[in-house]
Design a protein around this motif. Structure first.
Motif, PDB file in Angstrom:
ATOM      1  N   TYR A1594     -38.457   0.875 -43.624  1.00  0.00           N
ATOM      2  CA  TYR A1594     -37.123   1.448 -43.868  1.00  0.00           C
ATOM      3  C   TYR A1594     -36.373   1.638 -42.566  1.00  0.00           C
ATOM      4  O   TYR A1594     -35.180   1.334 -42.465  1.00  0.00           O
ATOM      5  CB  TYR A1594     -37.265   2.787 -44.592  1.00  0.00           C
ATOM      6  N   TRP A1595     -37.064   2.114 -41.534  1.00  0.00           N
ATOM      7  CA  TRP A1595     -36.406   2.352 -40.239  1.00  0.00           C
ATOM      8  C   TRP A1595     -35.882   1.050 -39.649  1.00  0.00           C
ATOM      9  O   TRP A1595     -34.772   0.990 -39.115  1.00  0.00           O
ATOM     10  CB  TRP A1595     -37.414   3.020 -39.301  1.00  0.00           C
ATOM     11  N   GLN A1596     -36.682  -0.018 -39.761  1.00  0.00           N
ATOM     12  CA  GLN A1596     -36.228  -1.303 -39.229  1.00  0.00           C
ATOM     13  C   GLN A1596     -34.958  -1.774 -39.936  1.00  0.00           C
ATOM     14  O   GLN A1596     -34.032  -2.299 -39.316  1.00  0.00           O
ATOM     15  CB  GLN A1596     -37.329  -2.357 -39.406  1.00  0.00           C
ATOM     16  N   TYR A1597     -34.934  -1.567 -41.249  1.00  0.00           N
ATOM     17  CA  TYR A1597     -33.723  -1.950 -41.977  1.00  0.00           C
ATOM     18  C   TYR A1597     -32.537  -1.080 -41.561  1.00  0.00           C
ATOM     19  O   TYR A1597     -31.441  -1.568 -41.316  1.00  0.00           O
ATOM     20  CB  TYR A1597     -33.955  -1.825 -43.484  1.00  0.00           C
ATOM     21  N   GLU A1598     -32.773   0.211 -41.428  1.00  0.00           N
ATOM     22  CA  GLU A1598     -31.672   1.163 -41.238  1.00  0.00           C
ATOM     23  C   GLU A1598     -30.987   0.983 -39.888  1.00  0.00           C
ATOM     24  O   GLU A1598     -29.776   1.104 -39.782  1.00  0.00           O
ATOM     25  CB  GLU A1598     -32.212   2.584 -41.374  1.00  0.00           C
ATOM     26  N   ILE A1599     -31.761   0.677 -38.838  1.00  0.00           N
ATOM     27  CA  ILE A1599     -31.107   0.571 -37.525  1.00  0.00           C
ATOM     28  C   ILE A1599     -30.278  -0.692 -37.425  1.00  0.00           C
ATOM     29  O   ILE A1599     -29.475  -0.835 -36.503  1.00  0.00           O
ATOM     30  CB  ILE A1599     -32.127   0.624 -36.370  1.00  0.00           C
ATOM     31  N   GLY A1600     -30.423  -1.602 -38.363  1.00  0.00           N
ATOM     32  CA  GLY A1600     -29.587  -2.791 -38.340  1.00  0.00           C
ATOM     33  C   GLY A1600     -28.348  -2.690 -39.198  1.00  0.00           C
ATOM     34  O   GLY A1600     -27.515  -3.585 -39.189  1.00  0.00           O
ATOM     35  N   VAL A1601     -28.208  -1.591 -39.950  1.00  0.00           N
ATOM     36  CA  VAL A1601     -27.065  -1.443 -40.853  1.00  0.00           C
ATOM     37  C   VAL A1601     -25.871  -0.888 -40.080  1.00  0.00           C
ATOM     38  O   VAL A1601     -26.021   0.023 -39.268  1.00  0.00           O
ATOM     39  CB  VAL A1601     -27.430  -0.501 -42.024  1.00  0.00           C
ATOM     40  N   SER A1602     -24.725  -1.434 -40.335  1.00  0.00           N
ATOM     41  CA  SER A1602     -23.512  -0.941 -39.685  1.00  0.00           C
ATOM     42  C   SER A1602     -23.217   0.483 -40.123  1.00  0.00           C
ATOM     43  O   SER A1602     -23.304   0.820 -41.305  1.00  0.00           O
ATOM     44  CB  SER A1602     -22.322  -1.831 -40.043  1.00  0.00           C
ATOM     45  N   GLN A1603     -22.832   1.305 -39.160  1.00  0.00           N
ATOM     46  CA  GLN A1603     -22.505   2.690 -39.510  1.00  0.00           C
ATOM     47  C   GLN A1603     -21.176   2.780 -40.245  1.00  0.00           C
ATOM     48  O   GLN A1603     -20.842   3.812 -40.803  1.00  0.00           O
ATOM     49  CB  GLN A1603     -22.459   3.553 -38.251  1.00  0.00           C
ATOM     50  N   HIS A1604     -20.406   1.708 -40.220  1.00  0.00           N
ATOM     51  CA  HIS A1604     -19.134   1.724 -40.936  1.00  0.00           C
ATOM     52  C   HIS A1604     -19.310   1.349 -42.391  1.00  0.00           C
ATOM     53  O   HIS A1604     -18.338   1.336 -43.143  1.00  0.00           O
ATOM     54  CB  HIS A1604     -18.141   0.768 -40.273  1.00  0.00           C
TER      55      HIS A1604
END
Length: 1915
Positions: A1594-1604
């Motif tokens: 989950y962490w690997q996916y989350e750090i690649g998601v745009s904060q916008h």
């Protein structure tokens, strides 16, 4: 009052050009030097004549005297001079028994004293009344003592203002007491709410009071900024409270306040008011004024210099209500001119002649293109005619869209409000109009700075076509306006058919009076002063005025004023061809003419009715229903009918009023008065004297004696003289005016003033300078006509002061109350006539002042009286205010917070109080405001406090973990992360970060976007704002119209698009926080990041007690910060220490130790002052700045580490780590950051100067040490994936070559990024295990090393830092390559790094060849950059920038060759010959350096050691004994190649630099053990929070998601399980900071669970606390925002403390047969809980107070079933209830009125939520989810679930996350068209049936409760 101007000029010596009469003529405004005023204030003898203004013309000086002008010349100020004519004070004034004795201040009034004083006053009043009726006609004793009014006024003024009168003018003959009096120090004014007098002056004829100039008065507030008082009764009451305080002080000194009006109350932006006295009321009225000009002559005079009719009260005072009616009637019938009428309307609107911001306006009537001109369309505004409908429609639509997008402006003053026009006459236009007569300096200051005389319109035709604004009267009256005073600006041309300006003015005026203009002028009046300024008509006419619709709360003294709210009548003009002789008319037209004539006759009859009232005479009569005129004949008919109707209505009203007055008799009969008086007299004598209750009468008292005497007299007259008893003809002499009468008239004036605030909009046509009698009668009429418009808190005070229930009976001439508007009763409702002291008494019910007013008043008084000049005084002031704050906040209401908050905010804006105000005041204020409002109003000031450049000693407070915990809880996690976390992190890069570096914190734009999944750093910009749940720009509660002094109309929330790279959001006002008495400990518990923070080895309720006690003691003493910090840490505020200790024990690794502050030599405790014996704090000034910086950095490092553990892996990576990575780059920006540090003085041995992979540090390394320490801490906390998946992709992004491909110079940020990347990579290599290192070695080589070497060895790319920056990068890069070589061994180097090493050494050949080639021409300057293709020996031509040749030669020298080749040859042995093709040349260069250098000396750069002639042997000897320690970690056996590794790691200096390095944050840290810099490899600790399994995925996916990305993505990744409930989970609620959540279950328990990551997704977490006091199944659990207490309900409501588990309060159902069925908590600042019972009754309970607040019945005769769900709007103003029948009811929480009830669903309503924008979301058992607007009939969105009802849902931004019993999770939008994505929960991730759901918005997780008692955390 022209005489006043002349008196001031002669007596004070002020030039007449510096004087102007104020509007109304009550005083003179004077422009005087500050020094001259100071000499007056200090009373240094008679004042010298006032100097003149140098360099300013008369016109400029007159402009400076206008109220709206604020900028004055330096050293000059304005004053207001009020004068009293002594000859009018010659009458006697009876002082009576004197005013009430002055009470000692500070002694609170008791009920006993109040009752005793009231009884005594009643007794005196009744006795005096009886005496006047029965005693005085027969009493001829000596008159009571009288003094002249002059002496009384003089004495009272000196007492009130604390200074004597100073003689002025011909003062030698003037016997003034001031002459003999020594110049004593000036006393303070008796009341701070009285406007202080600068001086009291006395001349032989006059008394003067000099006041400072009042910028804004209450009349400005209600006229131009009404939104400042709207929706808040408390603000009006607080103003009244201030005025009463001032009046009470004056009355106690025997001074009457006069005929007060709104203009006499000076206010500031914070609504602090000061009263200015109206002394003119003391002057005796003139018997008759000779030669007083008539009103008409004043009106008709062409206004050249002083056009306004400025007269004092009197019979000739223009424009009162009756005269306005007559004025309108005269204009309609053509008896007065258009010009005169329009000027009167301008005057009524407050427009001031000569005021550039508020000059009178008249319409442009022609365009001057033809001789008689084409007449302008008066039905459209000039702005509309100029801009065109298309442009205005575009403006309106764009501002409307922006208004909707910003949350409909619910945040006070919204930045965009739909409008068409901004003003009818701007100051720029005024100056352009008058440019020929205005000095050049003024034009350059207002129009444009550069003097361009030919750019001003040259002719009237051009002027009229250019301007979008209306005309000014000068173009109709003043021919001089065309003549230029500037030599280079020609006169303003008039049209060619006029010979002169005079002729043009006359013709222009005639055009204004023409028939064509007259018949349409009423339309222009409607557009400029009338009903077409607002509402639907304004939109239709494209005339919506910004000033009237923007709800601005900043104060201003000008603006657009709407006088009329009904259509203005048309002027009656006859047919243009109607002459005295009939014209010859052709026969076919006779019929039409007859019709016309008939119509004219009818209209004439209609309008000439009795009394001839016209429409819109006053707002009071504006209730007629006239429609908008249609135009032409219809227009005339409609206006005539309307006129007739208003005439008849007015006539009826006029006739009814006198009859009602005559019908009612006087309330007091003489008999009743006598009885009352006698009874009171008897009772008064009896008090305290009779032992047995007997009435003791005076000796010789015979009550029948008077009657007997009268009977004898009657007998004598009738029988003896044959006559009748008659009253004596000679009436006794008229008694003197009494002071008490004047004081009572003050109270009536106060009542008028309050009514004028209430009815401000209806009194536009009544000038504030109207006579008091006129104002009194007008407001009484309004009160009786519109009683429902009077706010409830003011009804009683208006009734008392204005006697609304009594008829108006003027006091008899000789009787009591002479001078009063209406006599007061001696006793009314048991109280004497009103007085200020009576109204202020807490025991008087006349004014319902809130209970917190007195404490709030003391708070503001302390704030205003204390002067702060340094930090010590600042802290003392804030501490004293903090001590008072608790008592205020205990009882304060949201309206009271509106008054208090501006003072708190300004404390945070002042340099000396900013940090202390934040520390002490933030917590209690934010607690009262609630997260949404705290976020809205406190974020900007807090940012200002963090950005304050001043080195305040207490600044480190803002970085402590306990303060950061308060920020997170009180502002909300998302707001903290977006707005304040960047500032907390910023300090790690050095306290003295320059502004340029601050701007670069986020990196430039090119740093932002890189999207290759895990490869890129993600598109987070530094400090960017993520759209939060709800709308950040919208407001809750009634805190809409805060004062603009605190910039409340600015949006405190940063827009989503804004990042911090352009400067970290500078704000004008820093702000206050603080750990409050009992809440500091609780926050610490709640804020702790680990399971150990509440103390796993002891019960939770014990854990809370010491924290509370310590923080209480902490704040009660003036407090030493060191105790504060120790106790905060000891209380587990961080909680991190405990967690890390655990990890240390488990792992046996010394790496996990807490930051050892002691190693840096400056712990937080050591840096804090100790208390001395007096409890006062030692001054920090003697401590060095270095020590303070160490304290600051240590504190910040500790806080960041604590935060990293608390926030969890995803949030830490997205916010903390990303921002730290960007911060790392800024540590190396600038030439100073790239300078090498000086060597340590203790050991200058060459071998200790550095080693091959850790060279001597540069200053940037020192600055970046705390940042690197925190980055490594995050990696230690969450494991190796942080290094490989987040840090390395960011490094590769930093070093990636820029686009374009051509030769280019690096920018300074890219250069710093290369240095930061190499430094961080070196850190990372040490912590990677062998397997991981080998796996990613190709990536490191290709994505990091080769790009760095490409820039380093480039022949065409220059460094901004020149050779120094390239040298530093070279040394760092070689150190990094050497470190990797040491880790992997020779064979792996040959296999993986041969290209890297060869690339580096090749540059020596290239540079050597460039030097050896034929001599070049002079190298061009670096700016020219000549690039040539040159051949090299390897046969490949390369481009070379000749400008860089010198830079390359300075870097790749013989010394650098020696420095790099010798160690590498040692490291790699013979392999270097295989992988470095030019090894022979490099070896030769190294040998040349060795020969040229001294065998003992040291190289000049101190970069490399100077060993013996055979360095390899020496190295082997030195490093041989440590082979086993420092050998490569795997691979082939290394030969003796570790000569550069120092043996002694020097544990006392654990950092990479010597003891004097000055990098406090670098020492020791989680990963900074001794010798860490010299380790080849270190193991990361395996902590409980390390990422693995599902958490890692989950962490690997989350750090690649745009904060916008604003959408909620659900992936069904199970992260954690929470097991413990024995029954179905009925409700789940996350706490605001998202580190804990609550759950309620059928097992009758509520459990508090921690939300810290643990394990790989399969782990189970135990509850932190169990609340087991419930007796039934729990169906509701939530948290009160303000108090942080938990509310849970099982039919009875329990309020309990989540930190201790103790019950605070239990609210049982009033009727056991009707238990509570639904509960909702009110948002802060409200503290109430809303409860719905089974009998459909809604009740409100405040946990702070016993009993009920309100009780509202919801049934309304409907059988709607049980209330299933309640929801309260985010503002707290409405509550919606959903019934089991599907019916919904919307209720106003303030009034209890049902706003709407509607059948929303066909089945049982399951859940309701209310969100921003008046939006409701409801779900029902009929399978539907519906989105509603509160007051709209149809739903905006409707979702239908095909199979199962949506029984639970939660909100994520603008999306709804839904759950069904079929275990389906859906996401649907509130804004986009209906569509729903659903996901079926797999049995592997979720077992059982879904019963409840909650969203964690910042972490983007879902909490799912099931019927088997388990709760799962999924993502």
């Amino acid at each position: 009052m022209e005489g006043l101007l002349q008196s001031v000029e002669s007596d004070l010596g002020v030039d007449s050009r510096q004087l102007a009469l104020a509007p109304g003529g009550a005083c003179v405004v004077a422009l005087v030097p500050v020094r001259w005023l100071a000499s007056l204030r200090e009373r240094k003898g008679p004042p010298a004549p006032c100097p003149r203004v140098e360099g300013l013309g008369d016109a400029e000086t007159r402009t400076l005297l206008q109220r709206s002008v604020q900028r004055l010349p330096a050293g000059w100020t304005r004053v207001e001079i009020h004068g009293l004519r002594k000859r009018k004070l010659a009458y006697p004034l009876a002082l009576g028994s004197g005013p009430p004795s002055e009470e000692p201040s500070g002694v609170p009034e008791t009920l006993t004293k109040f009752m005793r004083d009231t009884a005594a006053q009643n007794y005196r009043n009744l006795w005096h009344g009886a005496y006047r009726a029965y005693g005085r006609p027969y009493h001829r004793g000596p008159a009571p003592p009288e003094a002249s009014a002059l002496a009384a006024v003089r004495q009272a003024l000196q007492k009130v203002y604390g200074c004597p009168f100073l003689p002025v003018g011909r003062a030698a003959q003037c016997s003034s007491p001031a002459r003999e009096a020594p110049s004593a120090p000036r006393a303070a004014t008796v009341c701070p709410n009285l406007l202080r007098a600068e001086a009291l002056l006395e001349s032989p004829e006059m008394l003067y009071v000099v006041y400072p100039h009042v910028q804004y008065c209450l009349h400005d507030v209600v006229t131009f900024s009404p939104a400042k008082l709207s929706n808040s009764h408390a603000k009006v009451l607080f103003l009244l409270f201030h005025v009463l305080q001032a009046m009470d002080a004056c009355h106690r000194q025997g001074l009457a306040c006069g005929a007060l009006s709104l203009s006499h109350v000076a206010v500031d932006e914070k609504l602090c008011s000061q009263l200015q006295l109206d002394l003119s009321a003391y002057e005796a009225p003139e018997e008759e004024e000779e030669g007083k000009p008539s009103v008409k002559s004043i009106m008709e005079a062409e206004p050249l210099r002083t056009p306004e009719p400025r007269k004092r009260e009197g019979p000739g005072d223009p424009i009162c209500q009756e005269e306005l009616r007559k004025l309108v009637l005269d204009w309609v019938h053509g008896r007065i001119s258009n010009f005169h009428y329009l000027m009167q309307l301008n005057w009524l609107a407050g427009r001031r002649w000569g005021d550039p911001n508020y000059h009178p306006v008249l319409p442009w009537v022609v365009d001057f293109t033809t001789q008689n001109g084409r007449f302008r369309d008066l039905r459209k505004s000039k702005f509309r005619l100029n801009k065109g409908d298309k442009q205005l429609d575009f403006t309106y639509e764009m501002t409307r869209q922006a208004f909707v997008a910003s949350g409909s402006g619910s945040g006070g003053e919204p930045p965009h409000v739909p409008h068409h026009i901004s003003d009818v006459l701007s100051d720029i236009t005024y100056y352009v109009y008058t440019a020929r007569r205005t000095p050049r300096a003024v034009l350059c200051g207002h129009v444009r700075a550069q003097w361009e005389p030919h750019e001003y319109p040259a002719s009237m035709e051009r002027m009229q076509s250019w301007t979008p604004d209306e005309c000014i009267p000068e173009f109709y009256t003043d021919p001089t306006i065309f003549r230029s005073i500037h030599p280079d600006m020609p006169d303003l041309d008039v049209p060619a058919w006029y010979s002169s300006g005079e002729e043009f003015v006359a013709a222009h005026r005639a055009l204004l009076e023409s028939r064509e203009v007259s018949q349409d002028l009423h339309h222009w009046i409607d557009l400029t002063f009338g009903y077409k300024l607002q509402g639907k008509e304004a939109v239709k006419e494209k005339n919506v005025c910004l000033h009237l619709v923007d709800n601005h709360t900043h104060l201003t003294s000008y603006g657009v004023v709407q006088l009329f709210d009904q259509p203005h009548p048309q002027r009656l003009v006859g047919p243009s061809a109607l002459g005295p002789e009939p014209p010859v008319i052709p026969r076919p037209l006779i019929q039409r003419v007859r019709e016309t004539a008939g119509r004219e006759d009818v209209s004439g009859q209609l309008t000439d009715g009795p009394n001839g009232l016209v429409l819109e005479a006053t707002p009071c009569e504006a209730s007629w229903g006239g429609d908008r005129p249609l135009g032409g004949d219809d227009d005339l008919e409609q206006g005539t009918e309307a006129l007739d109707s208003i005439s008849l209505a007015g006539k009826a009203a006029d006739q009814s009023c006198p009859s009602s007055l005559q019908a009612s008799g006087h309330p007091f009969s003489s008999a009743s008065t006598a009885r009352l008086g006698r009874r009171n007299k008897a009772a008064g004598v009896d008090v305290g004297e009779g032992d047995d209750g007997r009435i003791v009468l005076p000796e010789g008292f015979n009550p029948l004696q008077a009657l007997e005497e009268l009977e004898k007299f009657g007998n004598f007259m009738a029988r003896g003289l044959r006559g009748r008893v008659e009253a004596p003809e000679d009436s006794p002499a008229e008694p003197a005016l009494k002071l008490t009468d004047l004081l009572q008239r003050d109270m009536q004036a106060l009542g008028v003033l309050v009514a004028e605030i209430v009815f401000a909009a209806r009194l536009r046509t009544l000038q504030p300078h109207a006579p008091l009698k006129e104002r009194f009668l007008t407001v009484r009429g309004l009160c009786s006509r519109y009683p429902k418009e009077i706010p409830v808190p003011l009804q009683s005070v208006l009734e008392t002061l204005l006697q609304l229930s009594e008829p108006v009976e003027p006091a008899p001439p000789g009787g009591p109350g002479r001078g009063l508007l209406s006599a007061y009763k001696p006793i009314s409702q048991g109280l004497p006539p009103p007085s200020p002291a009576q109204l202020l008494s807490p025991y008087s019910s006349v004014v319902a002042f809130p209970s917190y007013f007195s404490s709030l008043y003391k708070f503001i008084l302390l704030y205003q009286t204390r002067k702060v000049e340094d930090e010590v005084q600042g802290r003392e002031l804030v501490f004293q205010l903090w001590q008072q704050l608790d008592g205020i906040l205990r009882e304060i209401t949201p309206e009271g917070l509106e008054i208090l908050l501006p003072f708190v905010l300004s404390l945070m804006s002042e340099q000396h109080t900013a940090v202390y105000a934040a520390w002490y005041l933030f917590e209690p204020i934010a607690k009262a405001l609630g997260p949404k409002n705290a976020n809205k109003y406190l974020v900007k000031p807090l940012i200002g406090a963090y950005e304050n450049p001043g080195h305040l000693h207490g600044r480190f407070y803002l970085y402590t973990d306990c303060f950061v915990a308060q920020l997170m809880v009180r502002l909300g996690l998302q707001a903290f992360l977006s707005h304040l976390l960047p500032h907390v992190l910023q300090v790690l890069a050095g306290v003295e970060t320059s502004q340029e570096e601050t701007k670069c914190l986020g990196g430039v734009a090119e740093d932002e976007e890189i999207e290759d999944g895990e490869e890129g750093p993600g598109p987070c910009s530094f400090g960017e704002a993520i759209q939060m749940e709800g709308d950040p720009g919208s407001s809750g509660l009634g805190l809409l119209d805060y004062t603009s002094g605190v910039s409340f109309h600015d949006q405190a929330d940063l827009p989503e698009s804004e990042d911090f790279q352009a400067g970290l959001y500078v704000s004008g006002s820093p702000q206050p926080p603080e750990p409050e008495a009992l809440s500091l400990g609780r926050l610490s518990d709640k804020s702790s990041p680990s399971e150990a923070s509440l103390g796993e080895d002891r019960p939770g309720d014990e854990a809370g007690l010491p924290r509370e006690r310590s923080s209480q003691d902490l704040k009660q003493s003036e407090g030493s910060e060191d105790e504060e910090e120790e106790e905060a840490e000891g209380a587990g505020l961080g909680g991190q220490a405990g967690e890390e200790d655990e990890e240390e024990e488990q792992d046996g690794s010394p790496v996990a130790a807490e930051l050892p502050l002691s190693e840096t030599g400056a712990s937080v405790d050591a840096g804090l002052p100790n208390d001395n014996g007096n409890g006062e704090e030692e001054d920090l000034a003697d401590q060095s700045e270095d020590k303070e910086q160490k304290i600051l950095l240590d504190t910040a490092c500790k806080t960041v580490r604590w935060l990293s553990a608390r926030l969890g892996p995803t949030v830490t990576s997205r916010y903390v780590a990303r921002n730290l990575l960007r911060l790392l780059t800024s540590c190396y920006v600038g030439a100073t950051r790239q300078q090498f540090m000086g060597s340590s003085g203790s050991d200058a041995s060459p071998l200790n100067s550095g080693n091959i992979y850790q060279k001597r540090p540069v200053l940037g390394d020192v600055v970046s040490a705390p940042v690197l320490s925190c980055l490594m801490h995050v990696a230690c906390l969450y494991g190796e994936p942080v290094l490989t998946y987040q840090y390395l992709p960011y490094i590769s992004y930093l070093v990636a070559p820029g686009g374009g491909g051509g030769p280019s110079r690096l920018n300074s940020r890219k250069e710093a990024g290369l240095l930061a990347a190499v430094t961080l990579t070196q850190k990372i290599i040490v912590y990677l295990c062998d397997t991981t290192l080998m796996d990613i070695l190709p990536r490191i080589s290709h994505e990091v090393l080769l790009p760095v070497l490409s820039s380093l060895t480039s022949l065409v790319t220059g460094f901004p830092g020149g050779s120094q920056a390239r040298t530093v990068l070279c040394v760092k890069t070689i150190s990094l390559i050497a470190l990797i070589c040491l880790r992997i061994g020779q064979e792996m180097v040959q296999q993986h790094l041969s290209e890297t090493v060869a690339t580096f050494f090749q540059v020596f050949s290239l540079v050597h060849e460039l030097q050896g080639q034929a001599p070049r021409p002079e190298a061009p300057s670096p700016g020219e950059g000549r690039v040539l293709e040159l051949p090299f020996s390897d046969g490949r031509p390369r481009p070379v920038d000749l400008a860089l040749l010198d830079e390359l030669q300075k870097v790749f020298t013989l010394e650098m060759a020696y420095m790099t080749y010798v160690p590498f040859s040692c490291l790699l042995g013979d392999i270097i010959q295989k992988i470095v093709p030019n090894h022979a040349l490099v070896g030769q260069l190294a040998g040349q350096y060795l020969e040229s250098a001294s065998p003992v000396g040291q190289d000049p750069m101190n970069l490399a050691p100077m060993p013996s002639a055979s360095p390899e042997q020496d190295a082997q000897g030195r490093g041989g004994s440590h082979d086993d320690v420092h050998s490569g970690t795997f691979g082939s056996v290394l030969v003796g190649n570790r000569i550069q590794i120092p043996v002694d790691p020097q544990p006392e200096n654990p950092g990479p630099h010597g003891p004097s390095s000055g990098a406090p944050g670098s020492g020791g840290g989680l990963c900074d053990g001794g010798g860490e810099e010299n380790s080849l490899k270190r193991d990361l600790p395996r902590g409980a929070h390390g990422l693995s399994g599902n958490w890692l995925a989950y962490w690997q996916y989350e750090i690649g998601v745009s904060q916008h990305d604003a959408h909620f993505h659900f992936h069904q990744i199970r992260l954690q399980s929470f097991l413990g409930h024995a029954g179905a989970v009925k409700c789940v609620a996350a706490l605001g900071s998202e580190d804990f959540f609550l759950s309620g279950s059928k097992d009758r328990t509520v459990r508090l669970w921690p939300l810290y990551n643990c394990g790989d997704g399969t782990s189970e977490t135990a509850p932190r606390l169990v609340y087991a006091q419930h007796r039934k199944s729990i169906f509701h659990v939530s948290q009160l925002e303000a108090s942080q207490q938990v509310v849970s309900c099982d039919g009875a409501v329990h309020v309990w403390d989540p930190f201790t588990g103790k019950t605070v309060r239990t609210v049982e159902a009033w009727d056991s047969r009707a238990p509570w069925t639904a509960v909702a908590v009110m948002p802060a600042p409200h503290t109430s809980i809303t409860l719905a019972s089974a009998d459909s009754t809604l009740r409100f309970v405040d946990c702070r107070k016993p009993g009920l607040q309100h009780e509202f019945r919801l049934g309304g005769g409907l059988n709607a079933g049980l209330v299933r769900s309640l929801a309260i709007s985010p503002s707290g103003r409405s509550v919606v209830a959903g019934f089991s029948s599907g019916f919904m009811v919307l209720l106003d929480t303030r009034t209890g009125l049902v706003l709407r009830g509607w059948p929303a669903h066909e089945g049982d309503i399951l859940q309701i939520k209310a969100v921003e924008g008046s939006t409701l979301i409801s779900s029902s058992s009929d399978h539907s989810l519906t989105v509603w607007k509160e007051l709209e009939q149809k739903p905006t969105h409707h979702y239908k679930s095909p199979s199962d009802p949506i029984h639970t849902f939660d909100l994520y931004g603008s999306e709804v996350v839904t759950g069904t019993v079929a275990n389906k999770i859906g996401v649907c939008s509130l804004t986009e068209p209906p569509s729903q994505a659903t996901t079926k929960l797999s049995s592997e991730n979720f077992r059982g049936t879904l019963t409840s759901l909650a969203v964690l918005p910042t972490k983007r997780h879902l909490l799912l409760g099931s019927d088997n008692g388990a709760i799962r955390l999924l993502a």
